[in-house]
Scaffold this active site. Structure first.
Site, PDB file in Angstrom:
ATOM      1  N   ASP A 180      -8.060  47.889  -1.346  1.00  0.00           N
ATOM      2  CA  ASP A 180      -9.081  48.964  -1.641  1.00  0.00           C
ATOM      3  C   ASP A 180      -9.167  49.903  -0.399  1.00  0.00           C
ATOM      4  O   ASP A 180      -8.862  51.253  -0.706  1.00  0.00           O
ATOM      5  CB  ASP A 180     -10.304  48.140  -1.714  1.00  0.00           C
ATOM      6  CG  ASP A 180     -11.601  48.987  -2.200  1.00  0.00           C
ATOM      7  OD1 ASP A 180     -11.600  49.714  -3.156  1.00  0.00           O
ATOM      8  OD2 ASP A 180     -12.458  49.567  -1.207  1.00  0.00           O
ATOM      9  N   GLU A 219     -15.620  44.505  -5.234  1.00  0.00           N
ATOM     10  CA  GLU A 219     -15.174  45.109  -6.523  1.00  0.00           C
ATOM     11  C   GLU A 219     -15.320  43.915  -7.579  1.00  0.00           C
ATOM     12  O   GLU A 219     -15.582  42.799  -7.254  1.00  0.00           O
ATOM     13  CB  GLU A 219     -13.320  45.194  -6.242  1.00  0.00           C
ATOM     14  CG  GLU A 219     -12.905  46.345  -5.369  1.00  0.00           C
ATOM     15  CD  GLU A 219     -13.413  47.629  -5.822  1.00  0.00           C
ATOM     16  OE1 GLU A 219     -13.118  48.123  -6.858  1.00  0.00           O
ATOM     17  OE2 GLU A 219     -14.431  48.233  -5.362  1.00  0.00           O
ATOM     18  N   THR A 237     -22.500  48.457 -11.990  1.00  0.00           N
ATOM     19  CA  THR A 237     -23.503  48.848 -10.775  1.00  0.00           C
ATOM     20  C   THR A 237     -23.664  50.201 -10.511  1.00  0.00           C
ATOM     21  O   THR A 237     -24.736  50.822 -10.185  1.00  0.00           O
ATOM     22  CB  THR A 237     -22.879  48.018  -9.440  1.00  0.00           C
ATOM     23  OG1 THR A 237     -22.539  46.726  -9.812  1.00  0.00           O
ATOM     24  CG2 THR A 237     -23.891  48.077  -8.380  1.00  0.00           C
ATOM     25  N   GLY A 259     -23.667  43.756  -4.829  1.00  0.00           N
ATOM     26  CA  GLY A 259     -22.722  44.844  -5.762  1.00  0.00           C
ATOM     27  C   GLY A 259     -22.086  45.676  -4.589  1.00  0.00           C
ATOM     28  O   GLY A 259     -21.728  46.909  -5.081  1.00  0.00           O
ATOM     29  N   GLY A 297     -21.920  49.931  -2.648  1.00  0.00           N
ATOM     30  CA  GLY A 297     -23.436  49.698  -3.467  1.00  0.00           C
ATOM     31  C   GLY A 297     -23.507  50.784  -4.251  1.00  0.00           C
ATOM     32  O   GLY A 297     -23.084  51.813  -4.217  1.00  0.00           O
ATOM     33  N   ILE A 349     -20.396  58.656   2.485  1.00  0.00           N
ATOM     34  CA  ILE A 349     -19.839  59.523   3.344  1.00  0.00           C
ATOM     35  C   ILE A 349     -19.033  60.718   2.614  1.00  0.00           C
ATOM     36  O   ILE A 349     -18.069  60.374   2.202  1.00  0.00           O
ATOM     37  CB  ILE A 349     -19.063  58.885   4.434  1.00  0.00           C
ATOM     38  CG1 ILE A 349     -19.794  57.376   4.934  1.00  0.00           C
ATOM     39  CG2 ILE A 349     -18.913  59.613   5.607  1.00  0.00           C
ATOM     40  CD1 ILE A 349     -19.082  56.825   6.049  1.00  0.00           C
ATOM     41  N   LYS A 387      -8.073  54.200  -0.460  1.00  0.00           N
ATOM     42  CA  LYS A 387      -8.932  55.086  -0.120  1.00  0.00           C
ATOM     43  C   LYS A 387      -7.882  55.737   1.263  1.00  0.00           C
ATOM     44  O   LYS A 387      -8.039  57.058   1.287  1.00  0.00           O
ATOM     45  CB  LYS A 387     -10.025  54.466   0.763  1.00  0.00           C
ATOM     46  CG  LYS A 387     -11.066  54.218  -0.500  1.00  0.00           C
ATOM     47  CD  LYS A 387     -12.154  52.966   0.128  1.00  0.00           C
ATOM     48  CE  LYS A 387     -13.106  52.420  -0.971  1.00  0.00           C
ATOM     49  NZ  LYS A 387     -13.921  51.358  -0.684  1.00  0.00           N
ATOM     50  N   GLY A 406     -17.902  55.679  -0.219  1.00  0.00           N
ATOM     51  CA  GLY A 406     -19.283  55.648  -0.654  1.00  0.00           C
ATOM     52  C   GLY A 406     -19.884  56.813  -0.467  1.00  0.00           C
ATOM     53  O   GLY A 406     -19.428  58.003  -0.825  1.00  0.00           O
TER      54      GLY A 406
HETATM   55  N1  HSE Z   1     -15.790  47.537  -2.998  1.00  0.00           N
HETATM   56  C1  HSE Z   1     -15.750  48.549  -2.417  1.00  0.00           C
HETATM   57  C2  HSE Z   1     -16.182  48.349  -0.939  1.00  0.00           C
HETATM   58  C3  HSE Z   1     -16.903  49.633  -3.054  1.00  0.00           C
HETATM   59  O1  HSE Z   1     -16.577  47.131  -0.603  1.00  0.00           O
HETATM   60  O2  HSE Z   1     -16.168  49.356  -0.294  1.00  0.00           O
HETATM   61  C4  HSE Z   1     -16.716  50.955  -2.463  1.00  0.00           C
HETATM   62  O3  HSE Z   1     -15.588  51.669  -2.584  1.00  0.00           O
END
Ligand code: HSE
Length: 403
Positions: free
Chosen positions: A194, A183, A13, A180, A296, A129, A198, A127
Site C-alpha cells: 500500500d 485495507e 468505511t 477502519g 480512516g 494530507i 502511494k 488520507g
Molecule cells: N489502509 C490504508 C492505510 C488506508 O492504513 O494507510 C489509507 O490509504
C-alpha cells in the site's frame, strides 16, 4: 451555486464517511444521487433509501443526471474499468484507489488528455494530507531532492502499539481493522505494498516519472520480531515503515519501501498510530514536513471533499513535470546499509554483500549489518520472503545535512 449530483462507487468505511460529510457540510452544494455497491442487502452503518443503490456501475458512469463520479471501491481492476468508463462518458472523477492508480496512471493520464475530463486523487495518498496537489503545484522539479515518509496508517499503528506500548502484533492488527484504517485485505498494509502504491503516485507528481510498482523494491513488517525491536531500542531508535524517492543527481533517482531505523531527531520519529508524515527535501529550503491522519473514513472523506470542491473550480492535474526534459532516470544501482536478521535462511552467504560491518550469532537467531546493492535486494526477493527473515534499512541519503 448549482448543486452537483455525485455518483458514488463504493459504500464501505470511506464511502459512508463521505456520505456523512456531504450531508453535514453547509457549503458544498452537492448531493449523492446514486451509490454503486457490490451487495444491495449488506447491512451498513448508514441507511440510505433503496432507490439510491445500484449494483451496476454504468448507472453512474453513463447516467446523464450525474455530474461527477467519486470512486472508493476495493478492487483495482473494476475500479479501472469504472473510472475509464466515467471519463469516456464525460464525467470528471475523484478516486481514492491507490492500487488502481499505481497500476494504471499512464493510461489514465492519456485518457484525461483524450477526453478533456479530469481525474483527481489526493485522497489516494496519505488520507487527509494534501500531498499530491502540493507536489504537483508548488514543488519545482529542479529543487526537489527527496520525498520520504510514513504513507500507511495501519502499519504505523501496529508499529506504534508494538514498539511504544509493548502490545501484541496480532491484537494491534485486529484493532487497525476494527478502527477502519486497514485495507479489506490487511496484508497490503503490512507488506508495504500500500505504501508502494502511494509512493508510485507521489513520484509521478514529485519528479514527473512513472515507475511501475513491480519494478520497485518493497519490504514490509510481517516478520518483525522481538529481536529486531530490542536491537532498535538498544540504539535509541524506532522502526518505521518508510517509503522514499530520492534524487541522487540531476540524472538519477531511486525509490523503495522498507522498514527503517529512525532516530529521535527525525520528524517521523514522532509520527505514531494511524498518522502519516511526509518529509519533502529541497535544495533551497532543506526540509519541510507534512503531518496528518493518513487512514480512516473521515480523514479520507475530507480529502475526497477537497477534490470535489477543486473540480468545481475546474482544477486538474497538468502533469507538468512529465514534460520536463531531461527528467532523471530510475536506478537501483545504489548501495544501501541494512540490518538483516535470520535463523534458518543463511543471509550471510546467501546475499551478495558489498561489505559487512557487524555480525551476531546466538542459538536462536543471527543478524548481519552490511552494505548491499538495492538491485541485489530486488534479485533476492524470493530468499527475503522467508518467514525467519527481517530487513531494516539505515538511513543514508542527506544524513550529513541534518543535525
Ligand atoms: N489502509 C490504508 C492505510 C488506508 O492504513 O494507510 C489509507 O490509504
Amino acid at each position: 451555486m448549482k448543486e452537483i449530483n455525485i455518483g458514488l462507487a463504493g459504500f464501505g468505511t470511506v464511502g459512508q464517511a463521505l456520505y456523512k460529510v456531504i450531508e453535514q457540510a453547509r457549503n458544498v452544494h452537492a448531493r449523492i444521487a446514486k451509490i454503486c455497491v457490490r451487495s444491495l442487502t449488506k447491512p451498513r452503518e448508514i441507511r440510505v433509501p433503496e432507490s439510491l443503490l445500484t449494483i451496476s456501475f454504468t448507472e453512474i458512469t453513463r447516467n446523464p443526471d450525474i455530474d461527477l463520479v467519486v470512486e472508493v471501491i476495493d478492487d483495482p481492476e473494476t475500479s479501472f474499468r469504472l473510472v475509464s468508463d466515467a471519463l469516456r462518458n464525460g464525467k470528471d472523477v475523484v478516486s481514492g484507489n491507490k492500487a488502481m492508480l499505481a497500476r494504471h496512471l499512464p493510461e489514465l493520464m492519456e485518457l484525461q488528455r483524450q477526453t478533456g475530463k479530469a481525474l483527481l486523487y489526493d485522497a489516494s495518498s496519505c488520507g487527509s494530507i494534501p500531498v499530491i496537489r502540493n507536489l504537483e503545484e508548488y514543488y519545482d522539479n529542479d529543487l526537489l531532492l527527496e520525498v520520504k515518509g510514513i504513507l500507511n496508517g495501519s502499519s504505523n499503528y501496529i508499529l506504534s502499539r508494538v514498539f511504544d506500548h509493548n502490545e501484541d502484533y496480532a491484537d494491534a492488527l485486529e484493532r487497525a481493522q476494527k478502527l477502519g484504517f486497514a485495507e479489506s485485505d490487511p496484508s497490503h498494509d503490512i507488506s508495504g505494498n500500500d505504501s508502494l502504491n502511494k509512493l508510485v503516485i507521489i513520484t509521478l507528481h514529485a519528479i514527473g516519472v512513472y515507475v511501475a510498482p513491480a519494478d520497485v523494491f518493497v519490504y514490509g513488517i510481517p516478520t518483525l520480531g522481538q529481536e529486531d525491536i530490542l536491537y532498535a531500542r538498544e540504539k535509541g531508535m524506532k522502526i518505521k515503515l518508510v517509503a522514499q524517492v530520492v534524487k541522487l543527481s540531476d540524472d538519477l533517482f531511486t525509490m523503495f519501501v522498507m522498514p527503517e531505523f529512525v532516530a529521535p531527531n527525525r520528524y517521523i520519529y514522532a509520527v505514531d498510530d494511524e498518522y502519516n508524515g511526509v518529509v519533502i527535501r529541497g535544495e533551497c529550503y532543506d526540509r519541510q514536513f507534512m503531518f496528518g491522519k493518513g487512514a480512516g473514513g473521515l480523514p479520507t472523506a475530507s480529502s475526497l471533499l477537497s477534490d470535489i470542491t477543486a473540480l468545481r473550480h475546474d482544477y486538474r492535474y497538468e502533469y507538468k513535470k512529465t514534460a520536463f526534459a531531461p527528467r532523471p532516470e530510475y536506478t537501483t544501482d545504489i548501495p544501501l546499509k541494512i540490518y538483516a536478521r535470520f535463523s534458518q535462511t543463511n543471509l550471510l552467504d546467501g546475499l551478495p554483500w558489498l561489505a559487512v560491518s557487524e555480525e551476531y550469532r546466538s542459538e536462536s537467531f543471527r543478524y548481519v549489518v552490511g552494505e548491499i546493492l538495492l538491485a541485489d535486494l530486488i534479485k533476492s526477493r524470493k530468499l527475503l520472503e522467508a518467514e525467519d527473515v527481517f530487513l531494516c534499512n539505515f538511513p543514508r541519503f542527506f544524513t550529513e545535512r541534518d543535525d
